[in-house]
Motif scaffolding. Structure first.
Motif, mmCIF file in Angstrom:
data_model
loop_
_atom_site.group_PDB
_atom_site.id
_atom_site.type_symbol
_atom_site.label_atom_id
_atom_site.label_comp_id
_atom_site.label_asym_id
_atom_site.label_seq_id
_atom_site.Cartn_x
_atom_site.Cartn_y
_atom_site.Cartn_z
ATOM 1 N N VAL A 99 -15.384 -124.845 -88.698
ATOM 2 C CA VAL A 99 -15.111 -124.321 -90.042
ATOM 3 C C VAL A 99 -13.644 -124.499 -90.417
ATOM 4 O O VAL A 99 -13.111 -123.781 -91.271
ATOM 5 C CB VAL A 99 -15.515 -122.837 -90.161
ATOM 6 N N GLY A 100 -12.976 -125.430 -89.765
ATOM 7 C CA GLY A 100 -11.610 -125.758 -90.128
ATOM 8 C C GLY A 100 -10.540 -125.074 -89.323
ATOM 9 O O GLY A 100 -9.345 -125.268 -89.591
ATOM 10 N N GLY A 101 -10.920 -124.296 -88.319
ATOM 11 C CA GLY A 101 -9.934 -123.622 -87.496
ATOM 12 C C GLY A 101 -9.320 -124.565 -86.478
ATOM 13 O O GLY A 101 -9.782 -125.695 -86.293
ATOM 14 N N PRO A 102 -8.279 -124.130 -85.808
ATOM 15 C CA PRO A 102 -7.621 -124.987 -84.809
ATOM 16 C C PRO A 102 -8.469 -125.113 -83.555
ATOM 17 O O PRO A 102 -9.251 -124.226 -83.219
ATOM 18 C CB PRO A 102 -6.310 -124.248 -84.518
ATOM 19 N N LEU A 132 -17.746 -122.929 -74.452
ATOM 20 C CA LEU A 132 -16.900 -123.348 -75.573
ATOM 21 C C LEU A 132 -17.517 -123.029 -76.925
ATOM 22 O O LEU A 132 -16.977 -123.440 -77.957
ATOM 23 C CB LEU A 132 -16.642 -124.859 -75.488
ATOM 24 N N ALA A 133 -18.634 -122.298 -76.931
ATOM 25 C CA ALA A 133 -19.377 -122.078 -78.173
ATOM 26 C C ALA A 133 -18.514 -121.442 -79.274
ATOM 27 O O ALA A 133 -18.532 -121.879 -80.426
ATOM 28 C CB ALA A 133 -20.606 -121.222 -77.904
ATOM 29 N N ALA A 134 -17.744 -120.409 -78.920
ATOM 30 C CA ALA A 134 -16.909 -119.742 -79.924
ATOM 31 C C ALA A 134 -15.814 -120.673 -80.428
ATOM 32 O O ALA A 134 -15.523 -120.714 -81.633
ATOM 33 C CB ALA A 134 -16.300 -118.473 -79.336
ATOM 34 N N ASP A 135 -15.209 -121.455 -79.532
ATOM 35 C CA ASP A 135 -14.162 -122.394 -79.931
ATOM 36 C C ASP A 135 -14.732 -123.497 -80.826
ATOM 37 O O ASP A 135 -14.083 -123.925 -81.783
ATOM 38 C CB ASP A 135 -13.524 -123.025 -78.696
ATOM 39 N N ILE A 136 -15.937 -123.956 -80.504
ATOM 40 C CA ILE A 136 -16.574 -124.994 -81.319
ATOM 41 C C ILE A 136 -16.879 -124.456 -82.707
ATOM 42 O O ILE A 136 -16.654 -125.138 -83.720
ATOM 43 C CB ILE A 136 -17.868 -125.489 -80.629
#
Length: 244
Positions: free
Chosen positions: A91-94, A82-86
């Motif tokens: 930074v404010g992304g969904p 989940l590193a990329a999703d985290i």
């Protein structure tokens, strides 16, 4: 009053307490309830000692719960995939669907096992980044068993110096016991059950005790309201119909 000769004294039967009275009633309404455990680990290597520790702590907790007639499911949450999703969410992304499912699992957990590798004398950046994106209240009132892994026992106080203040800030309920495992703990000492070089209890024993404590915390600090044993009670007149 003296009883007539030839009679047998019979003690009056002791009636069982009402479900709504006292600790016994509470224990009765919790017995058999399905407990939901979530293991959260930030291991990055393969195989991961953090994952191994989390799995063993979950197994110990399930065994302890089953000894008191409580079944449990375990939902594993590995942070490396989940590193990329985290990073995006930080930074404010969904939140991605997978990341949202991990957060929801924590929010609905009866008990949480959180394990992080030690980087720079603290929990890892990946672990902290995930904690940072949790909505407020996600871990409120959740019993949490903390664990940490490192290459050397010099980092054994990380659970107390870093992780305990973090979960206390999140309004979780950390157990008094935490488990730290150095690389040597996963060697021969694990299989043989021997004590560590510093005289500490073997890892398997520490895991068992910590799992038992988390099981007690799950019963003592339920995140869900106790089951009302009389919630589905239907009065007899309602079943038979009232006579006019």
């Amino acid at each position: 009053m003296t009883e007539p000769a030839g009679t047998t004294s019979t003690a009056a039967p002791v009636s069982a307490p009402a479900y709504a009275d006292g600790t016994d009633a509470y224990d009765h309404t919790q017995m058999g309830r399905f407990a939901h455990l979530v293991t959260l680990h930030a291991g990055v290597s393969t195989p991961s000692t953090s994952q191994m520790l989390a799995e063993r702590l979950a197994a110990a907790t399930r065994t302890a719960l089953e000894s008191t007639s409580r079944l449990a499911s375990v939902t594993p949450v590995a942070l490396r995939p989940l590193a990329a999703d985290i990073a995006l969410a930080s930074v404010g992304g969904p939140m991605s669907q997978t990341l949202r499912e991990a957060v929801d699992a924590l929010a609905g957990a009866d008990g949480v096992i959180a394990v992080s590798p030690v980087f720079q004398a603290s929990y890892s950046g990946l672990f902290k980044s995930f904690i940072d994106i949790l909505p407020e209240g996600t871990l409120r009132a959740a019993p949490v068993l903390m664990g940490a892994t490192a290459g050397t026992a010099r980092h054994s106080l990380v659970t107390e110096s870093a992780m305990r203040p973090l979960f206390a800030h999140l309004r979780a309920v950390p157990t008094t016991l935490a488990v730290f495992a150095a690389s040597e703990d996963f060697g021969a000492a694990w299989d043989e059950g021997g004590a560590g070089r510093d005289g500490t209890a073997p890892l398997a024993e520490r895991i068992t005790r910590a799992g038992e404590e988390l099981a007690r915390y799950i019963d003592r600090f339920p995140r869900q309201a106790p089951v009302d044993a009389m919630s589905d009670f239907t009065p007899m007149d309602a079943l038979l119909g009232r006579r006019r």
